[in-house]
Design a protein around this motif. Sequence first.
Motif, PDB file in Angstrom:
ATOM      1  N   VAL A 208       0.832  -1.190   0.000  1.00  0.00           N
ATOM      2  CA  VAL A 208       0.000   0.000   0.000  1.00  0.00           C
ATOM      3  C   VAL A 208       0.874   1.250   0.000  1.00  0.00           C
ATOM      4  CG1 VAL A 208      -1.847   1.239   1.192  1.00  0.00           C
ATOM      5  CG2 VAL A 208      -1.743  -1.274   1.299  1.00  0.00           C
ATOM      6  N   ALA A 209       0.587   2.197  -0.889  1.00  0.00           N
ATOM      7  CA  ALA A 209       1.321   3.464  -0.936  1.00  0.00           C
ATOM      8  C   ALA A 209       0.602   4.512  -0.092  1.00  0.00           C
ATOM      9  CB  ALA A 209       1.439   3.941  -2.376  1.00  0.00           C
ATOM     10  N   CYS A 210       1.356   5.229   0.741  1.00  0.00           N
ATOM     11  CA  CYS A 210       0.791   6.258   1.622  1.00  0.00           C
ATOM     12  C   CYS A 210       1.567   7.562   1.449  1.00  0.00           C
ATOM     13  CB  CYS A 210       0.859   5.814   3.078  1.00  0.00           C
ATOM     14  SG  CYS A 210      -0.035   4.287   3.416  1.00  0.00           S
ATOM     15  N   LEU A 211       0.942   8.646   1.895  1.00  0.00           N
ATOM     16  CA  LEU A 211       1.572   9.954   1.749  1.00  0.00           C
ATOM     17  C   LEU A 211       2.725  10.149   2.728  1.00  0.00           C
ATOM     18  CD1 LEU A 211      -1.620  12.176   1.277  1.00  0.00           C
ATOM     19  CD2 LEU A 211       0.001  11.432  -0.481  1.00  0.00           C
ATOM     20  N   ASP A 212       2.549   9.677   3.973  1.00  0.00           N
ATOM     21  CA  ASP A 212       3.590   9.864   4.983  1.00  0.00           C
ATOM     22  C   ASP A 212       3.449   8.787   6.051  1.00  0.00           C
ATOM     23  OD1 ASP A 212       1.439  10.658   6.636  1.00  0.00           O
ATOM     24  OD2 ASP A 212       1.674  12.735   5.983  1.00  0.00           O
ATOM     25  N   LEU A 213       4.379   8.803   7.016  1.00  0.00           N
ATOM     26  CA  LEU A 213       4.384   7.780   8.062  1.00  0.00           C
ATOM     27  C   LEU A 213       3.144   7.871   8.946  1.00  0.00           C
ATOM     28  CD1 LEU A 213       8.132   7.714   9.125  1.00  0.00           C
ATOM     29  CD2 LEU A 213       6.807   5.789   8.257  1.00  0.00           C
ATOM     30  N   GLU A 214       2.663   9.083   9.181  1.00  0.00           N
ATOM     31  CA  GLU A 214       1.481   9.229  10.025  1.00  0.00           C
ATOM     32  C   GLU A 214       0.273   8.563   9.382  1.00  0.00           C
ATOM     33  OE1 GLU A 214       0.525  12.895  11.720  1.00  0.00           O
ATOM     34  OE2 GLU A 214       2.476  13.209  12.671  1.00  0.00           O
ATOM     35  N   GLN A 215       0.130   8.720   8.075  1.00  0.00           N
ATOM     36  CA  GLN A 215      -0.983   8.066   7.381  1.00  0.00           C
ATOM     37  C   GLN A 215      -0.842   6.544   7.443  1.00  0.00           C
ATOM     38  OE1 GLN A 215      -1.312   8.618   3.143  1.00  0.00           O
ATOM     39  NE2 GLN A 215      -3.515   8.283   3.148  1.00  0.00           N
ATOM     40  N   MET A 216       0.391   6.051   7.373  1.00  0.00           N
ATOM     41  CA  MET A 216       0.631   4.614   7.487  1.00  0.00           C
ATOM     42  C   MET A 216       0.150   4.112   8.838  1.00  0.00           C
ATOM     43  SD  MET A 216       4.453   4.112   5.946  1.00  0.00           S
ATOM     44  CE  MET A 216       4.922   4.770   4.343  1.00  0.00           C
TER      45      MET A 216
END
Length: 891
Positions: free
Chosen positions: A772-780
């Motif tokens: 899964v691709a995410c915008l940043d670590l917080e979104q992960m």
Amino acid sequence: MKTDDCSLVVESPYPDLVINIGAVTLGEGNRNKLQKTQREQEKAKVTQAACALLNSGGGVIWLEMANEDEHPVELGLDLEQSLRALIQSSDLHAFFETKQQGRCCYIFVKSWSSDTFPEDSSVKPRICSLGTSLYRRSGTSVLPIDSREAFTFLKTKKRDAENSPINEGSPSSEIPKAGHQILESRPAHQVFQRDRFEYGEVLPFPESQFTEFKQFSTKHIQGYLKSLIPEYVPAFANSGGGYLFIGVDDKSKKILGCAKENVDRDSLESLIAKAISKLPVVHFCSSQTPVGYETKIIDVFHREKLYGYLCVIRVEPFCCPVFSKAPSSWMVKDEHVCSLTTEEWVDMMVDTGPELTEAFESQLSHRPPSCRPVYSKKSLEHKVDLQQRLFPVPPGHLQYTPESLWKELSSEHEGLEELINEQMRPFSQGILIFSRSWAVDLNLQEQQGVICDALLIAQNSSPILYSVLREQDVDGQFCTRTAFTLKQKLVNMGGYTGKLCVMTKVFRLSPESHAEPLSGSGSPVDYPTSYNLADTQQMEALLQSLVIVLLSFRSFLSDQLGCEVLNLLTAQQYEIFSKNLHKNRELFVHGLPGSGKTIMAMKIMEKIRNTFHCEANKILYVCENQPLRDFISNKRICQAVTRKTFMKNNFKEIQHIIIDEAQNFRTEDGDWYEKAKSITQREKGHPGILWIFLDYFQTSHLVDNGLPHFSVQYPREELTRVVRNADPIANYLQKVMQVIIKNPPFNIPPGSLEMLREAQWAQGVRGNLKIVACLDLEQMVVQVAEKCRFFLRNGYSPKDIAVLFSKASEVEKYKDKFLKEMKKKKVSEINDASILASHILLDSIRRFSGLERIIVFGINPRVAEPAIFNNLLLCLASRAQKHLYILTLSN
């Protein structure tokens, strides 16, 4: 368990459980002449010994005939009836056979097993019992619940209790309210509200499922109530509740009460309360409430004068089973016959094994009472396949196996071949399995002076364990203890359900090649011919149980499930495990990801302990990471340290060393390999064990690992059967490994990666792989928390989940954020962040090396050195058994 009052003791040493119960009168006519007390005492001894052996793997009851008959006589009708009651069958021969020799009588007892009942029967109690001490209402009667009914009754109670509002979080006070409402709808409720009756008044309702009328006994009122309450109160509690009226004629329904001169009101209530408080209760639910009841002592008047009292006990329906006393069931423990507690009995009765996912396949369709569940990973060899590969029964002849060991032994010891061939002449078909020590194979300590052991599984013979000793003095009874352990394990671990004994034959082989049989060991009597293996099918069934005994290990699932579960080694793992440690002091074991290297390391340490008679403090396990160190340390089979600790300390007591995950070791603190060699070779002429487990594919750094050059890592074995991962994850691993082979990091020897060509992958296990691709670590972190909540809602445990970051610093940085996200929505009853923190594992990929979880989340896997990125990715992916989610930053 508690030792029974009659204190029956297991005789030793024999290769079976033998219980000597002393003098017993046999023969129908002889037993009819006995006083009732003596007859019951003798019957109790026979029954308890028989039940204990049925539940403990089978064995022999040894008794002396108290009667003076010169010829064999029958047991006696009452003894036969008590044995039939135990097995709930008229076919005594299925479990019991008798033989009389002079004044001695032997009752041979086969192990109890649920396959006693027809295949289409859903009622298969796990344990044998003389009585369950459970009662139920049926119309106006109280009926005892037998073992078959108890199995279904307990399963239903457990299911209903687990699904009750108490376990769903409703206040426990709501449950008694429901019971009150049910009872208040009964006709007896109106009577229960009254404060007085007239002598002879007729109750306006009859006895029913929910009402019972009893008169007071004219004598011994206390004893009468003590016998009445343990039967009727549990029956009502187990059957929807009800009212017990004491002081009512059951035919006329007239209230007679009990004269006040004969009973004290307060003592009556106290007696009832005390009797009910003693009733055993086993809770399946979380309430832990006692039996709900209310006692009412109602005045009975005769011609306007107080005559006496009517006693009414209102019993509420109970969530869980209520017993009159502990069930009548026994087992052998620590060489004594012990009665089971109520809790132990219930646990065994409802022990149908855990419900595992489709990734596992049960190896035992039926289990004796002490046998634990055995599972193998789906698509791996079943016990039948393993038996055919390791111990095949040849058609029409006797086979010696392993052939290489037999040749080695016969060349080392003159006269051994002649001895074995002479002993094998009577047998035409079967298999003779050699070992340098069957004791070690059975997890016992090796006995010095044993040349070899050989287990014979042959047609028309019971199994025979041959032991060949050197000339010097050796404890011959040691061989008997080995045979005893083998027999017990074949039943209580291997799940064998046929009639079984293991005979022993011990020989001493002198340097002049003279063979001398030793006496003093073996069975007290010849077993019946039904204990011989009749055909190939019976031999193979026994060998399949032997496969489980030799290849089983305590599954990592045991800790997660909270019960003992066994898995099986693969044939490849077993071949390495069965190596002669005396001749394989140093070994390099290369294993692909998920091939079971850590399992093998644990098994080898257990074998080292038994082979070399050493304690856990003499064996050292060394790994790179603290979580793996802690995991092994909790097994209490060795000392466990990290490499850094290993390099700091002297370890003067250590004799044997096991190195795990060696590809990730470093030389920054010194040459660990040379230190390990120097420790294990301290004793001149008697080097210790140094086994090194590694996987170059999972190398996570570019510095020197301190291993010898690949070309001199000899002797070397390879584990190429990958057993851990579900199909989508296994396919992903193969792709990543191919990438590593095409462009390996410079510190990985190319030849070490060629073992991938021999790889075999377990298939047929469903699972998930998502990148899964995410915008940043917080979104992960937010997405992972949401997915964790999903898994917890669907029955997974927090212990099933690992969330892995690239670095330890990221774990600390995002841990609070993750827990905050987890607390946003209620997940079952788990709302406390501290509980989540201690069970959902948050760690770095490197620190989690060597461990595994059902569900793994990898958060932004990245490394400072691009050359080892794929190695880190492989390490991450291989940790996941079934579900793998890799979250990356979108470009």
